[in-house]
Design an enzyme around this catalytic site. Structure first.
Site, short mmCIF file in Angstrom:
data_model
loop_
_atom_site.label_atom_id
_atom_site.label_comp_id
_atom_site.label_asym_id
_atom_site.label_seq_id
_atom_site.Cartn_x
_atom_site.Cartn_y
_atom_site.Cartn_z
N HIS A 98 0.84 -1.17 -0.06
CA HIS A 98 0.04 0.00 0.01
C HIS A 98 0.85 1.06 0.04
CE1 HIS A 98 0.59 0.67 4.34
NE2 HIS A 98 0.43 -0.48 4.50
N ASP A 100 -0.18 4.31 1.41
CA ASP A 100 -0.46 5.46 1.99
C ASP A 100 0.29 5.00 3.31
OD1 ASP A 100 -1.97 3.20 2.42
OD2 ASP A 100 -3.55 4.16 3.64
N ASP A 130 6.48 -0.20 6.44
CA ASP A 130 4.92 -0.02 6.28
C ASP A 130 4.45 0.93 5.48
OD1 ASP A 130 2.33 -1.01 6.75
OD2 ASP A 130 1.84 -0.14 8.84
N GLU A 164 -4.87 1.75 2.66
CA GLU A 164 -4.98 0.68 3.51
C GLU A 164 -4.86 1.11 5.05
OE1 GLU A 164 -3.36 -2.44 5.95
OE2 GLU A 164 -2.31 -0.59 5.72
N GLU A 165 -4.36 2.19 5.42
CA GLU A 165 -4.23 2.68 6.76
C GLU A 165 -5.36 3.34 7.43
OE1 GLU A 165 -2.05 1.77 8.57
OE2 GLU A 165 0.14 1.58 7.43
#
Length: 299
Positions: A98, A100, A130, A164-165
């Site tokens: 991802h 973001d 991440d 995603e976050e």
């Protein structure tokens, strides 16, 4: 192609190329923070750098890669990249990289979180694990496949996703791709979710369920508390009971140790909001938000 032969064909990671791409991507991380409504990420900033690496090897320029930039919200795209195999229906996919990131306050960091820095063998910056580091790594893999052109039975697919976050805004990332059927063919083979915030493979993780508790009391002056219903205190009492019931229903599971889970299932508050007011006012409403992390041993 045999695994050993494929490894030899692809060779080692081009560290110089990887660091160059990651530097550009981390340099965008200030604009990738995901915490609506204040911070809405612009994932297309990352896609631009990924496309700069991969478009020279796409079918539009005579290369093998099939590149599909899918956007449901302006500036917030997803990217699906395919390296075709020789056998129809055989497929292997990497999903979940991802673009973001969670928020970062530079005042809380010892270095600039929004630029890549190197400290010995450590790469530092918001998103290195991440998940912007994964974005750069899988981009380098797809690039190397296109450069060396090994004959594979399996089609290799990489799916870079938005949003995603945070789930406050939906219909932007992988949920929309699934709804439109764009990932249906991935069911035909192994799918690796490339989003572990660490440096080794992860074979299991806890699912995330966001929750929100809205509390209504009665606003009144703090000098006359008997005429008020304190929404903050009411929320604390309610949350305490909810948590007690949660941990009774979802206690630590023995399989969590077998699979190396760092924590059992959890339910906790992470945000607390109220409309504001003077210190001598008992608030009449508040909202508590948080998440549940549930290990996969519970239905």
């Amino acid at each position: 192609m045999a695994t050993s032969n494929l490894k030899q064909t692809l060779g080692d990671l081009n560290k110089e190329s990887f660091i160059s791409l990651l530097t550009k991507i981390i340099g965008e991380s200030k604009f990738l923070q995901n915490n609506p409504p204040e911070l809405i990420p612009e994932e297309d900033r990352v896609i631009k750098h990924v496309l700069d690496c991969l478009l020279p090897y796409s079918t539009t320029t005579g290369g093998p890669l099939i590149v599909n930039h899918v956007t449901y919200f302006p500036g917030r795209g997803n990217l699906i990249v395919e390296y075709p195999g020789t056998q129809p229906g055989k497929i292997l996919s990497f999903v979940g990289m991802h673009m973001d990131v969670v928020t970062a306050n530079p005042n809380d960091w010892d270095f600039d979180p929004f630029s890549l820095s190197i400290d010995g063998d450590k790469l530092r910056g918001r998103g290195t694990t991440d998940c912007l580091g994964h974005v750069a790594l899988v981009t380098e893999l797809m690039k190397r496949l296109a450069e060396t052109k090994p004959k594979l039975e399996l089609t290799v697919v990489a799916v870079f996703i938005a949003n995603e976050e945070n789930s406050a805004i939906s219909g932007v990332g992988v949920d929309a791709l699934v709804k439109d059927g764009l990932l249906d063919k991935l069911k035909g083979g192994p799918l690796f979710w490339i989003d572990t915030a660490d440096k080794q493979p992860c074979i299991g993780t806890g699912g995330m369920i966001p929750w929100k508790l809205q509390v209504t009391g009665k606003l009144f002056h703090s000098g006359l508390p008997h005429k008020a219903i304190n929404a903050l205190e009411l929320g604390m009492e309610a949350l305490k009971e909810i948590q007690l019931r949660f941990y009774k229903d979802f206690p630590p599971h023995p399989d969590e140790q077998v699979y190396g889970f760092a924590t059992p299932s959890t339910m906790k508050p992470t945000q607390w909001n109220y409309p504001g007011g003077g210190i001598n006012q008992i608030p009449g409403e508040c909202t508590i938000s948080g998440d549940v992390r549930l290990t996969p041993f519970y239905k």
